[in-house]
Design a protein around this motif. Structure first.
Motif, mmCIF file in Angstrom:
data_model
loop_
_atom_site.group_PDB
_atom_site.id
_atom_site.type_symbol
_atom_site.label_atom_id
_atom_site.label_comp_id
_atom_site.label_asym_id
_atom_site.label_seq_id
_atom_site.Cartn_x
_atom_site.Cartn_y
_atom_site.Cartn_z
ATOM 1 N N HIS A 1 0.827 -1.198 0.000
ATOM 2 C CA HIS A 1 0.000 0.000 0.000
ATOM 3 C C HIS A 1 0.868 1.257 0.000
ATOM 4 C CE1 HIS A 1 -2.465 3.168 2.167
ATOM 5 N NE2 HIS A 1 -3.191 2.893 1.107
ATOM 6 N N SER A 2 0.614 2.160 -0.948
ATOM 7 C CA SER A 2 1.318 3.440 -1.044
ATOM 8 C C SER A 2 2.832 3.204 -1.163
ATOM 9 C CB SER A 2 0.962 4.302 0.172
ATOM 10 O OG SER A 2 1.338 5.635 -0.033
ATOM 11 N N GLN A 3 3.634 3.682 -0.224
ATOM 12 C CA GLN A 3 5.074 3.428 -0.274
ATOM 13 C C GLN A 3 5.359 1.927 -0.300
ATOM 14 O OE1 GLN A 3 7.664 3.446 3.295
ATOM 15 N NE2 GLN A 3 8.538 5.327 2.437
ATOM 16 N N GLY A 4 4.502 1.160 0.347
ATOM 17 C CA GLY A 4 4.656 -0.291 0.384
ATOM 18 C C GLY A 4 4.572 -0.940 -0.981
ATOM 19 N N SER A 5 4.001 -0.237 -1.947
ATOM 20 C CA SER A 5 3.941 -0.759 -3.314
ATOM 21 C C SER A 5 5.343 -0.922 -3.883
ATOM 22 C CB SER A 5 3.105 0.170 -4.197
ATOM 23 O OG SER A 5 3.191 -0.191 -5.561
ATOM 24 N N LEU A 6 6.166 0.105 -3.774
ATOM 25 C CA LEU A 6 7.540 0.026 -4.278
ATOM 26 C C LEU A 6 8.354 -0.972 -3.461
ATOM 27 C CD1 LEU A 6 9.801 0.935 -6.143
ATOM 28 C CD2 LEU A 6 10.148 2.935 -4.673
ATOM 29 N N VAL A 7 8.141 -0.982 -2.152
ATOM 30 C CA VAL A 7 8.825 -1.961 -1.302
ATOM 31 C C VAL A 7 8.507 -3.376 -1.786
ATOM 32 C CG1 VAL A 7 8.984 -2.930 1.021
ATOM 33 C CG2 VAL A 7 8.871 -0.452 0.720
ATOM 34 N N GLY A 8 7.219 -3.619 -2.068
ATOM 35 C CA GLY A 8 6.789 -4.928 -2.521
ATOM 36 C C GLY A 8 7.385 -5.319 -3.858
ATOM 37 N N MET A 9 7.436 -4.370 -4.778
ATOM 38 C CA MET A 9 8.033 -4.655 -6.097
ATOM 39 C C MET A 9 9.486 -5.105 -5.957
ATOM 40 S SD MET A 9 6.926 -1.464 -8.457
ATOM 41 C CE MET A 9 5.468 -0.553 -7.992
ATOM 42 N N LEU A 10 10.223 -4.407 -5.103
ATOM 43 C CA LEU A 10 11.641 -4.717 -4.931
ATOM 44 C C LEU A 10 11.838 -6.036 -4.183
ATOM 45 C CD1 LEU A 10 12.793 -1.103 -4.065
ATOM 46 C CD2 LEU A 10 13.545 -2.413 -6.056
ATOM 47 N N ALA A 11 10.908 -6.348 -3.277
ATOM 48 C CA ALA A 11 11.009 -7.599 -2.515
ATOM 49 C C ALA A 11 10.523 -8.796 -3.322
ATOM 50 C CB ALA A 11 10.203 -7.487 -1.224
ATOM 51 N N ALA A 12 9.795 -8.533 -4.400
ATOM 52 C CA ALA A 12 9.193 -9.613 -5.187
ATOM 53 C C ALA A 12 10.219 -10.495 -5.883
ATOM 54 C CB ALA A 12 8.230 -9.024 -6.235
ATOM 55 N N GLU A 13 11.471 -10.077 -5.901
ATOM 56 C CA GLU A 13 12.510 -10.902 -6.510
ATOM 57 C C GLU A 13 12.757 -12.182 -5.705
ATOM 58 O OE1 GLU A 13 16.633 -9.101 -4.640
ATOM 59 O OE2 GLU A 13 15.860 -8.202 -6.480
ATOM 60 N N GLU A 14 12.144 -12.278 -4.534
ATOM 61 C CA GLU A 14 12.274 -13.481 -3.713
ATOM 62 C C GLU A 14 11.372 -14.608 -4.220
ATOM 63 O OE1 GLU A 14 14.497 -13.916 -1.123
ATOM 64 O OE2 GLU A 14 15.252 -12.005 -1.882
ATOM 65 N N ASN A 15 10.940 -14.513 -5.454
ATOM 66 C CA ASN A 15 10.172 -15.577 -6.102
ATOM 67 C C ASN A 15 8.832 -15.838 -5.416
ATOM 68 O OD1 ASN A 15 9.656 -17.546 -8.018
ATOM 69 N ND2 ASN A 15 10.622 -19.170 -6.824
ATOM 70 N N ILE A 16 7.981 -14.811 -5.424
ATOM 71 C CA ILE A 16 6.634 -14.954 -4.880
ATOM 72 C C ILE A 16 5.667 -15.294 -6.012
ATOM 73 C CG2 ILE A 16 7.045 -13.390 -2.943
ATOM 74 C CD1 ILE A 16 5.516 -11.254 -4.654
ATOM 75 N N ASP A 17 4.378 -15.464 -5.668
ATOM 76 C CA ASP A 17 3.402 -15.934 -6.654
ATOM 77 C C ASP A 17 2.571 -14.823 -7.286
ATOM 78 O OD1 ASP A 17 3.599 -18.991 -6.422
ATOM 79 O OD2 ASP A 17 3.499 -18.324 -4.342
ATOM 80 N N GLY A 18 2.606 -13.629 -6.730
ATOM 81 C CA GLY A 18 1.861 -12.522 -7.309
ATOM 82 C C GLY A 18 2.045 -11.262 -6.498
ATOM 83 N N PHE A 19 1.809 -10.118 -7.150
ATOM 84 C CA PHE A 19 2.011 -8.813 -6.505
ATOM 85 C C PHE A 19 0.802 -7.915 -6.741
ATOM 86 C CE2 PHE A 19 3.409 -4.352 -7.224
ATOM 87 C CZ PHE A 19 3.657 -4.027 -5.893
ATOM 88 N N ILE A 20 0.360 -7.244 -5.661
ATOM 89 C CA ILE A 20 -0.764 -6.307 -5.750
ATOM 90 C C ILE A 20 -0.305 -4.943 -5.263
ATOM 91 C CG2 ILE A 20 -3.102 -5.769 -4.954
ATOM 92 C CD1 ILE A 20 -3.457 -8.798 -4.454
ATOM 93 N N SER A 21 -0.467 -3.933 -6.108
ATOM 94 C CA SER A 21 -0.142 -2.560 -5.750
ATOM 95 C C SER A 21 -1.422 -1.816 -5.394
ATOM 96 C CB SER A 21 0.562 -1.855 -6.915
ATOM 97 O OG SER A 21 0.683 -0.462 -6.666
ATOM 98 N N LEU A 22 -1.485 -1.279 -4.184
ATOM 99 C CA LEU A 22 -2.621 -0.459 -3.758
ATOM 100 C C LEU A 22 -2.162 0.987 -3.604
ATOM 101 C CD1 LEU A 22 -4.317 -2.568 -0.895
ATOM 102 C CD2 LEU A 22 -4.834 -2.562 -3.337
ATOM 103 N N ALA A 23 -2.672 1.868 -4.422
ATOM 104 C CA ALA A 23 -2.349 3.294 -4.336
ATOM 105 C C ALA A 23 -0.839 3.533 -4.398
ATOM 106 C CB ALA A 23 -2.924 3.906 -3.056
ATOM 107 N N GLY A 24 -0.173 2.795 -5.283
ATOM 108 C CA GLY A 24 1.260 2.948 -5.434
ATOM 109 C C GLY A 24 1.623 3.935 -6.523
ATOM 110 N N ALA A 25 2.690 4.684 -6.303
ATOM 111 C CA ALA A 25 3.126 5.685 -7.280
ATOM 112 C C ALA A 25 3.783 5.018 -8.479
ATOM 113 C CB ALA A 25 4.090 6.664 -6.636
ATOM 114 N N GLY A 26 3.573 5.598 -9.655
ATOM 115 C CA GLY A 26 4.233 5.133 -10.865
ATOM 116 C C GLY A 26 5.486 5.933 -11.162
ATOM 117 N N GLN A 27 5.512 7.168 -10.691
ATOM 118 C CA GLN A 27 6.682 8.021 -10.885
ATOM 119 C C GLN A 27 7.686 7.819 -9.758
ATOM 120 O OE1 GLN A 27 5.843 12.230 -12.442
ATOM 121 N NE2 GLN A 27 4.041 11.822 -11.188
#
Length: 309
Positions: free
Chosen positions: A138-164
């Motif tokens: 969620h929000s800042q957590g969206s970018l955190v999640g994207m970067l952590a997703a390299e740990e081979n997870i099954d899916g990623f959901i961005s809630l109110a995450g910035a694109g810029q």
């Protein structure tokens, strides 16, 4: 009779009932700085797990800060449990540091949050307790999640995450709310992006750009969300609300357009804290501290369908 009544009250207080379904909630410490709540729906032998990553600031596992109590992340977790999806939500490391009186903002880096998320992913992978693992940022957590997703997870959901890049987001926000400081903000952001600190900013921007926080801001500005999400080779769901005062729908579109695997969902009248807002900006702002509100039902449907598909 009194004994029976007390026993009933005790039973009710220790078991969570919601829409005729029950779930268990367990406190878990992942590292010395990361504590959280694991919610597991009953009658599910090996459910899917959603790890919920909070937004910016000293945000706790429920989505709250000192003077902002919405309980939005707790409500999200409970609704996922209603749909037989387990979740783990956690206090950001700064929450525990504040409790201990040992906050060192000068040494804090964005990568700390990413490493925390990776530690959580690996903890649950080792447990082998869940069928699949998803990240919900969620929000800042969206970018955190994207970067952590390299740990081979099954899916990623961005809630109110910035694109810029966060620097560009800050410039846009200042331009929309305090235009008189727009040029100063652009100058500071440009300097920080170059890897240098600066004292050349008006006092009004001090809370955001003081010398202690600048190293953290530089570490955050080092990442461009569209570049990160473009490299994810997993199912992706990008969600934003039309009443979000902090992150516009255009930000969500930038994220979704950066990856062909991404699915975009724009939810009418949902705001940044995931509530439904029918009124004006005043109602919207007040809702950040209105824990009686229900989380947007369409949001729950989208997340549940994505995880179960």
């Amino acid at each position: 009779m009194k004994t029976i009544l007390c026993t009933l009250l005790l039973f009710i207080s220790t078991t969570v009932f919601t829409q005729d379904k029950t779930y268990t909630e367990e406190e878990i410490s992942i590292t010395d700085l990361i504590d959280g709540s694991l919610v597991i729906p009953e009658n599910s032998s090996k459910p899917n797990l959603a790890i919920i990553i909070a937004g910016s600031g000293p945000t706790n596992r429920n989505g709250n800060q000192n003077f902002l109590k919405s309980n939005n992340l707790k409500k999200l977790a409970n609704q996922l449990a209603n749909n037989n999806i387990a979740s783990f939500r956690y206090d950001k490391r700064i929450v525990k540091q504040i409790k201990r009186g040992k906050v060192n903002v000068k040494d804090m880096r964005f990568e700390d949050f990413v490493n925390d998320a990776k530690s959580i992913i690996n903890y649950f992978k080792e447990k082998n307790q869940f069928s699949k693992i998803y990240l919900i940022g969620h929000s800042q957590g969206s970018l955190v999640g994207m970067l952590a997703a390299e740990e081979n997870i099954d899916g990623f959901i961005s809630l109110a995450g910035a694109g810029q890049n966060i620097g560009d987001v800050i410039v846009d926000q200042i331009n929309n709310t305090a235009r008189q400081f727009a040029e100063d903000t652009k100058r500071v952001v440009k300097t920080l992006k170059s890897g240098k600190t600066t004292t050349d900013f008006p006092p009004a921007l001090g809370a955001m750009f003081n010398m202690e926080t600048q190293p953290f801001m530089m570490s955050w500005m080092a990442y461009n969300p569209t570049e990160i999400i473009a490299n994810l080779n997993i199912p992706i769901l990008v969600i934003n609300g039309t009443k979000d005062l902090q992150v516009s729908v255009e930000e969500a579109k930038l994220l979704a357009n950066a990856n062909k695997k991404a699915e975009l969902k724009i939810i009418e009248n949902m705001n940044h804290v995931l509530f439904t807002i029918e009124g004006d900006k005043l109602e919207n702002s007040k809702s950040y501290n209105e824990s009686f509100r229900e989380i947007n039902p369409e949001l729950i449907n989208e997340i549940v369908n994505f995880i179960k598909q």
